[in-house]
Design an enzyme around this catalytic site. Structure first.
Site, mmCIF file in Angstrom:
data_model
loop_
_atom_site.group_PDB
_atom_site.id
_atom_site.type_symbol
_atom_site.label_atom_id
_atom_site.label_comp_id
_atom_site.label_asym_id
_atom_site.label_seq_id
_atom_site.Cartn_x
_atom_site.Cartn_y
_atom_site.Cartn_z
ATOM 1 C CB CYS A 1 -0.935 0.018 1.219
ATOM 2 S SG CYS A 1 -2.207 -1.275 1.185
ATOM 3 C CE1 TYR A 2 7.025 0.459 0.657
ATOM 4 C CE2 TYR A 2 5.711 -0.974 2.057
ATOM 5 C CZ TYR A 2 6.840 -0.752 1.303
ATOM 6 O OH TYR A 2 7.787 -1.738 1.168
#
Length: 385
Positions: A160-161
């Protein structure tokens, strides 16, 4: 002195199929392999997610979907969720993600009054929900008619990052070459990996993840036309090793498998101060405000990856942020769910679309496997470096 890179012409798109959170909850809760305890967990996870709607490339999940023969993900006659193998799921990814990568990249390029295809020097693509080669960065070059000599990079399977290191890499390319124009594109099709399960981690993943795409142009060129943009001032990466086993993304026989334990919000809450503190160390008044627990008073806008409502709650509490500052993240979660790496770009665009003033600061942060926390400071600008 070199100019700082800016992110401009940011565009976001989602697949056409909309799924209501309540309706998807009922599908998962009705599966014959789900016991009473798992049914309660499904209800709690979906009802407490902070999500109203999500988007998916899986048309079979739409309430009035036309039947497919044979069905792949959902049998419309029995309501049974099917369990296609990883190859079948990845085949859907290849087809649908390829289209979205090119489409959202084209929209970003078309939206910029001062950049044309011939100006693009680098393409960085981001995705963790499928694999193929030649990959999406190649397809963008071919689909948009970019020069064969464009430098291509793909950040895959980071979670997600990943859009944050993509932006940092783009800014570093621009620092090395003041004429660089970098196209950054993220596409995630999380829903191709949904499946029925009694595993609490997978239930939470089923309740959160969605599909979406985002793209923007990063450059330090002195361009003539003001457009909504953010200057990329600085980045920082931190790891909370105690969370290594609590958030992970692996490959199984029936799709990719998310490990997302209930400890993640707690770990983020316990480590967030140390994780983002170094970002402010050389920011003068901001450093002092952070040390005094008042950084929310000095940084107006907060682009926080909405990994889930509990994560947003914990970040808000630990950093002392207002409901208004949390609204871009919470509204993105409510309307779109968690679209993995693309989500943070949706939040930044929402801040710009809502009229953030020139010169105001944005603190951005995203979390992913590791447990990794990526943070950045940005300044709203007209788009002229």
């Amino acid at each position: 002195m070199s100019r700082s890179a800016v992110l401009r012409s940011l565009r976001t798109i989602v697949p056409d199929t909309v799924i209501e959170q309540d309706a998807v909850r009922d599908i998962f809760a009705a599966q014959p392999d789900v016991g009473r305890l798992a049914t309660r967990i499904i209800g709690a996870s979906f009802n407490g997610s902070g999500i109203d709607t999500r988007h998916t490339v899986i048309e079979e999940l739409a309430p009035a979907a036309a039947p497919t023969d044979p069905p792949t993900f959902l049998d419309p006659d029995t309501g049974l969720l099917l369990s296609p193998g990883t190859k079948a799921r990845n085949d859907v990814y290849v087809t649908e993600a390829s289209r979205l990568f090119v489409e959202v990249a084209r929209q970003a390029l078309d939206a910029d009054p001062d950049v044309v295809a011939a100006d693009i020097t680098h393409v960085i693509t981001v995705s963790c929900t499928g694999f193929h080669a030649p990959g999406p960065e190649y397809e963008i070059v071919r689909g948009l008619g970019l020069a064969d000599s464009v430098q291509r990079y793909h950040l895959g399977f980071m979670g997600c990052y990943a859009s944050m290191p993509a932006l940092r890499a783009a800014s570093q390319f621009c620092a090395a070459d003041p004429d660089a124009v970098v196209l950054v594109v993220s596409v995630e099709l999380c829903t191709v990996h949904l499946r029925s399960s009694e595993d609490p981690d997978l239930i939470v993943a089923n309740s959160l993840f969605a599909d979406g795409a985002a793209a923007g142009i990063v450059t330090a060129r002195d361009l003539a036309t003001p457009v909504p943009a953010v200057r990329l001032d600085g980045f920082h990466t931190a790891i909370a090793p105690e969370g290594e086993r609590d958030m992970a993304w692996t490959i199984g026989d029936h799709g990719f498998e998310m490990i997302l334990s209930t400890r993640v919000p707690q770990i983020i809450g316990e480590t967030i101060i140390g994780a983002v503190g170094p970002l402010y160390a050389h920011e003068g008044e901001l450093a002092a405000a952070f040390a005094q627990g008042r950084v929310g008073e000095r940084v107006e806008h907060w682009a926080i990856h909405p990994g889930g409502r509990s994560i947003l709650d914990r970040v808000q509490e630990r950093l002392g942020l207002s409901d208004v500052q949390m609204q871009p993240a919470r509204e993105t979660l409510r309307e779109y769910g968690n679209m993995s790496s693309a989500t943070i770009l949706f939040v930044i665009r929402r801040i710009l679309d809502e009229g953030a003033a020139d010169g105001s600061r944005i603190a951005a942060m995203a979390f992913g496997p590791g447990l990794t926390a990526e943070s950045a400071l940005m300044t709203v600008t007209s788009g002229v470096a």
